[in-house]
Motif scaffolding. Structure first.
Motif: not given
Length: 108
Positions: A11, A70-71, A73-74
């Motif tokens: 990840a 994840t947030r 990278r978005e």
């Protein structure tokens, strides 16, 4: 733990970056085990409770770290700067993690 390390390396893309959530989770679990050991001298706490606490602590720590990543990278892929992506990730996912962590503590 080995499976968690493999998932985090995939990840995050590096061993150092994968080690940060693990280290944070282990410090949190170590602190809670120390507090639990002191409390066990006063109250009756089973050994199973400690084992469950370790599993939940490490799992939740890794899960929340991946959620914030994840947030981040978005937001970064959407064209924001690194600084703006950090602010957005921590003000959205970070607040959710704080709230969800408090709920886990209360539920336990």
């Amino acid at each position: 733990m080995l499976f968690a390390v493999i998932i985090l390396i995939v990840a995050f893309g590096s061993l150092v970056a994968a080690g940060i959530p693990l280290a944070t989770a282990l410090v949190g679990v170590g602190t809670s085990l120390a507090i639990t050991s002191v409390a066990a001298r006063v109250f009756g706490i089973s050994d199973a409770a400690r084992t469950i606490g370790i599993m939940i602590g490490v799992g939740v720590g890794i899960d929340y770290a991946l959620f914030i990543l994840t947030r981040f990278r978005e937001t970064l892929r959407a064209g924001s700067s690194v600084e703006d992506s950090v602010v957005v990730a921590m003000s959205t996912a970070g607040r959710m993690v704080l709230f969800a962590g408090a709920i886990v503590v209360v539920a336990l």
